[in-house]
Design a protein around this motif. Structure first.
Motif, PDB file in Angstrom:
ATOM      1  N   ALA A   1       0.969  -1.260  -0.237  1.00 55.80           N
ATOM      2  CA  ALA A   1       0.048  -0.087   0.035  1.00 55.80           C
ATOM      3  C   ALA A   1       0.836   1.515  -0.061  1.00 55.80           C
ATOM      4  O   ALA A   1       0.585   2.065  -0.856  1.00 55.80           O
ATOM      5  CB  ALA A   1      -0.905   0.047   1.360  1.00 55.80           C
ATOM      6  N   LEU A   2       1.735   1.207   0.720  1.00 62.45           N
ATOM      7  CA  LEU A   2       3.006   2.339   0.951  1.00 62.45           C
ATOM      8  C   LEU A   2       3.602   2.591  -0.684  1.00 62.45           C
ATOM      9  O   LEU A   2       3.782   3.710  -1.153  1.00 62.45           O
ATOM     10  CB  LEU A   2       3.814   2.237   1.980  1.00 62.45           C
ATOM     11  CG  LEU A   2       4.797   3.270   2.048  1.00 62.45           C
ATOM     12  CD1 LEU A   2       5.041   3.556   3.674  1.00 62.45           C
ATOM     13  CD2 LEU A   2       5.989   3.230   1.507  1.00 62.45           C
ATOM     14  N   LEU A   3       3.858   1.495  -1.055  1.00 66.10           N
ATOM     15  CA  LEU A   3       4.565   1.733  -2.558  1.00 66.10           C
ATOM     16  C   LEU A   3       3.624   2.162  -3.440  1.00 66.10           C
ATOM     17  O   LEU A   3       4.117   2.997  -4.432  1.00 66.10           O
ATOM     18  CB  LEU A   3       5.029  -0.024  -3.076  1.00 66.10           C
ATOM     19  CG  LEU A   3       6.278  -0.381  -2.139  1.00 66.10           C
ATOM     20  CD1 LEU A   3       6.617  -1.820  -2.585  1.00 66.10           C
ATOM     21  CD2 LEU A   3       7.539   0.548  -2.406  1.00 66.10           C
ATOM     22  N   ILE A   4       2.297   1.953  -3.469  1.00 66.41           N
ATOM     23  CA  ILE A   4       1.340   2.434  -4.398  1.00 66.41           C
ATOM     24  C   ILE A   4       1.407   3.990  -4.171  1.00 66.41           C
ATOM     25  O   ILE A   4       1.329   4.887  -5.118  1.00 66.41           O
ATOM     26  CB  ILE A   4       0.087   1.811  -4.176  1.00 66.41           C
ATOM     27  CG1 ILE A   4       0.140   0.428  -4.543  1.00 66.41           C
ATOM     28  CG2 ILE A   4      -1.034   2.428  -4.687  1.00 66.41           C
ATOM     29  CD1 ILE A   4      -1.308  -0.622  -4.329  1.00 66.41           C
ATOM     30  N   ARG A   5       1.391   4.293  -2.876  1.00 68.58           N
ATOM     31  CA  ARG A   5       1.337   5.748  -2.607  1.00 68.58           C
ATOM     32  C   ARG A   5       2.612   6.370  -3.114  1.00 68.58           C
ATOM     33  O   ARG A   5       2.526   7.663  -3.578  1.00 68.58           O
ATOM     34  CB  ARG A   5       1.200   5.922  -0.966  1.00 68.58           C
ATOM     35  CG  ARG A   5      -0.206   5.911  -0.488  1.00 68.58           C
ATOM     36  CD  ARG A   5      -0.607   6.426   0.874  1.00 68.58           C
ATOM     37  NE  ARG A   5       0.394   5.820   1.923  1.00 68.58           N
ATOM     38  CZ  ARG A   5       0.457   4.859   2.648  1.00 68.58           C
ATOM     39  NH1 ARG A   5      -0.696   3.926   2.646  1.00 68.58           N
ATOM     40  NH2 ARG A   5       1.272   4.633   3.445  1.00 68.58           N
TER      41      ARG A   5
END
Length: 114
Positions: free
Chosen positions: A50-54
């Motif tokens: 999820a952080l990588l998507i952000r």
């Protein structure tokens, strides 16, 4: 204690992941594994993904799809110049914050001793 650690990590995980990527490009599972090797055992893959998507949406990383031996291609994340600038800002903020916290701690210990 674990809950407190989780809450503290929420605010710093982006900087931590950017720091991991500053060493070399990596895909999601590899980032999670590196974090676990560094003692961040409670971090789950879903949180990292999820952080990588952000960070991808914010333009802090470049992404390349690389063929995988098993399954679909992997997304390999590379820290780009904008991400490096964000990481430098993170470290500057971190240094300032930890210095203030250490000052508070030292003052508390000094007050407690008197």
């Amino acid at each position: 204690m674990a809950n407190q650690m989780t809450e503290m990590l929420k605010g710093t995980l982006e900087g931590i992941v950017l720091a991991v990527l500053s060493a070399r490009p990596a895909y999601g599972y590899e980032i999670t594994a590196r974090l676990r090797e560094q003692g961040f055992a409670d971090i789950v893959e879903g949180t990292v993904y999820a952080l990588l998507i952000r960070v991808e949406k914010r333009g802090l990383v470049d992404v390349e799809k690389v063929p995988s031996e098993k399954g679909p291609p992997r997304k390999v994340y590379t820290l780009n110049p904008r991400g490096r600038a964000q990481l430098e800002e993170f470290w500057t903020t971190w240094d300032s914050l930890t210095a203030r916290i250490e000052r508070l701690r030292t003052e508390h210990l000094t007050t407690k001793e008197t």
